[in-house]
Design an enzyme around this catalytic site. Structure first.
Site, PDB file in Angstrom:
ATOM      1  N   VAL A  55      -1.751  41.849  42.384  1.00  0.00           N
ATOM      2  CA  VAL A  55      -1.109  41.043  43.431  1.00  0.00           C
ATOM      3  C   VAL A  55      -0.614  39.746  42.809  1.00  0.00           C
ATOM      4  CG1 VAL A  55      -1.522  39.709  45.537  1.00  0.00           C
ATOM      5  CG2 VAL A  55      -2.559  41.976  45.269  1.00  0.00           C
TER       6      VAL A  55
ATOM      7  N   ALA B 292      -2.403  35.020  40.847  1.00  0.00           N
ATOM      8  CA  ALA B 292      -2.358  36.484  40.786  1.00  0.00           C
ATOM      9  C   ALA B 292      -3.782  37.017  40.666  1.00  0.00           C
ATOM     10  CB  ALA B 292      -1.522  36.934  39.591  1.00  0.00           C
ATOM     11  N   LYS B 293      -3.951  38.269  40.876  1.00  0.00           N
ATOM     12  CA  LYS B 293      -5.259  38.920  40.693  1.00  0.00           C
ATOM     13  C   LYS B 293      -5.040  40.414  40.643  1.00  0.00           C
ATOM     14  CE  LYS B 293      -9.627  37.618  40.451  1.00  0.00           C
ATOM     15  NZ  LYS B 293     -10.137  36.363  39.879  1.00  0.00           N
ATOM     16  N   GLY B 294      -5.988  41.135  40.054  1.00  0.00           N
ATOM     17  CA  GLY B 294      -5.842  42.581  39.981  1.00  0.00           C
ATOM     18  C   GLY B 294      -7.191  43.275  40.029  1.00  0.00           C
TER      19      GLY B 294
END
Ligand code: NAD
Length: 462
Positions: free
Chosen positions: A82, A127-129
């Site tokens: 994201v 962001a992150k995942g």
């Protein structure tokens, strides 16, 4: 997979359950929107369309991919990346491997990264995942194949100037080395080192990255104490400190507190906590944990539960483990004078209200644990020039950065206290407000204003 990560996974759902028992909605997106709305009330001229833009992620990438398991069978996995906002620069945020990863959780953590980077003036977006998988049941080879395949699926999404992952829950410097290697093989002929941070030092990782979050949290605490908001506690020396979580962040913070004369009276891990009235030696606790897999049972200490630990009488309580630890059901029992959030999202909005009413100050996560992304940024800068800065240089820069961020939050808080900044929205006094906002709200006001200003300065395209 380390034992501590396994413990973290086991305890996550039970903690959620406890918070929910108190009737609180702990949906991660709901919580992040509540926190945003609290801050947005103080921001003049924040237009509705911008609010919608800032609340929603810019892009959610969902990928489904297969890998071959060691026994020759094939298993399919789902992963997310994201990007919440890229106004200040490329996306930045960790990748976690966990069976309970959801896109909602990833979105809320990506937002936190946007505000964190803006607050400490790091030119990254949020962001992150994550990959939905159970790393405990996967071999190293399977984890490597998941990492490589996930990286290849994200090839168009990540990049040194697009979106830069880092380690998170269940991922490590080894995972980052695999991400770098995969990206580099798919994109030969370039300096691809800055595509990921948190790499091993031998492979372009930065000195001080592993300790950055713990040390940064202590710099933030000492600077905050010097502001004299706790009149009988102007410095760490002599403070009685309780730390929940004795992992990468909590153990480093415990040692840094001790070096400054703080007295660590209790620490914990997923299996429980230990208490010692005269203080614990963090080096010895670390040694015991390395030998026994837990802090519990260390000689000359009293065993306590994690619930009891959070409710101990102390000067400083540092949650450094999971989210939603201080919630509507237990916030009334917290007796610390200051809560220093080293973990992400450890305090729910209902708990924020209760602590605020009780006069317990909370230093928020986006300020306290920003040391990690700060040194990640230094790693990224070093990688551009293929340099490696000395540990002392990293320490000096990190300390300056953390002190400045605390000063800015404090100054803004003062402007509410002295009435320079009225408790208004669009010029209308908010009569129901009788005291300045809490520090989470102040930190978010600063971050949201910065992102909003930059958005408008860049101009809405086309
Ligand atoms: P870690 O896995 O190294 O350590 C976590 C510790 O918490 C372990 O000791 C584990 O046993 C303990 N724990 C798990 N469940 C617990 C429970 N119910 N009660 C008490 N302790 C429990 O993780 P970390 O890197 O130290 O991260 C800790 C927190 O800090 C996380 O919330 C993470 O998102 C946040 N954070 C970390 C960084 C970083 O750079 N490592 C940066 C920003 C934020």
């Amino acid at each position: 997979m380390t034992e501590k990560d396994t413990n973290k996974a086991h305890t996550n759902s039970s903690v959620k359950h406890k918070a929910e028992e108190s009737g609180e909605n702990i949906d991660p997106i709901y919580i992040s929107e509540q926190q945003f709305d609290r801050a947005a009330r103080y921001i003049v001229d924040l237009k509705k369309g911008l609010v919608d833009f800032l609340k929603k992620p810019k892009r959610i990438t969902t990928v489904n991919f297969p890998i071959e398991l060691d026994d020759g069978s094939v298993m399919s996995f789902t992963g997310y990346r994201v990007i919440h906002n890229r106004v200040f620069g490329p996306g930045k945020g960790g990748i976690r491997f966990h069976p309970e990863v959801t896109w909602e959780e990833v979105v809320s953590l990506a937002k936190l990264m946007t505000w964190k980077c803006a607050l400490v003036n790091i030119p990254f977006g949020g962001a992150k995942g994550g990959v939905v998988c159970d790393p405990k049941s996967l071999s190293e080879g399977e984890l490597r194949r998941i990492t490589r395949r996930f990286t290849s699926e994200l090839f168009d999404v990540i990049g040194p100037y697009k979106d830069i992952p880092a380690p998170d829950l269940y991922t490590s410097e080894q995972t980052m080395a695999w991400i770098y290697d995969t990206y580099d093989i798919l994109n030969p002929g370039y300096n691809n080192r800055p595509v990921v941070t948190g790499k091993p030092v031998e492979m372009g990782g930065s000195y001080g990255r592993i300790d950055a979050t713990g040390n940064g949290s202590v710099y933030a605490t000492e600077r905050f104490l010097s502001k004299a908001l706790l009149p009988d506690r102007l410095e760490i020396a002599g403070a009685r400190i309780v730390i929940q979580g004795f992992g990468d962040v909590g153990a480093v913070a415990a040692k840094a507190f001790c070096r400054r004369g703080g007295c660590i009276i209790a620490v914990s891990d997923s299996q429980g906590g230990i208490y010692r009235e005269e203080g614990l030696d963090p080096d010895k606790v670390e040694q015991f944990k390395a030998e026994h897999g837990t802090v519990v049972g260390m000689p000359d200490t009293m065993s306590i539960t994690n619930t009891e630990l959070l409710e101990l009488e102390c000067d400083i309580l540092m949650p450094a483990a999971l989210g939603n630890q201080i919630h509507g059901g237990n916030a009334n029992n917290v007796k610390a004078k200051l809560v220093v959030e080293a973990a992400n999202n450890p305090t729910t909005p209902q708990a924020d209200d209760i602590l605020h009413q009780k006069g317990i100050l909370v230093l928020p996560d986006i300020l306290v644990n920003a040391g990690g992304v700060t040194v990640s940024y230094y790693e990224w800068v070093q990688n551009q020039a293929n340099e490696q800065w000395d540990p002392e240089e990293i320490t000096d820069k990190l300390k300056t950065k953390m002190y400045k961020a605390v000063d800015e939050v404090f100054k803004r808080w003062q402007s509410f206290v002295v009435g320079e900044e009225p408790l208004t929205k669009d010029g209308k006094a908010m009569a129901q407000e009788s005291q300045p906002p809490d520090f989470r709200t102040i930190a978010l006001i600063i971050a949201i204003e910065r992102v909003t200003r930059a958005t408008l300065m860049r101009g809405i395209w086309p």
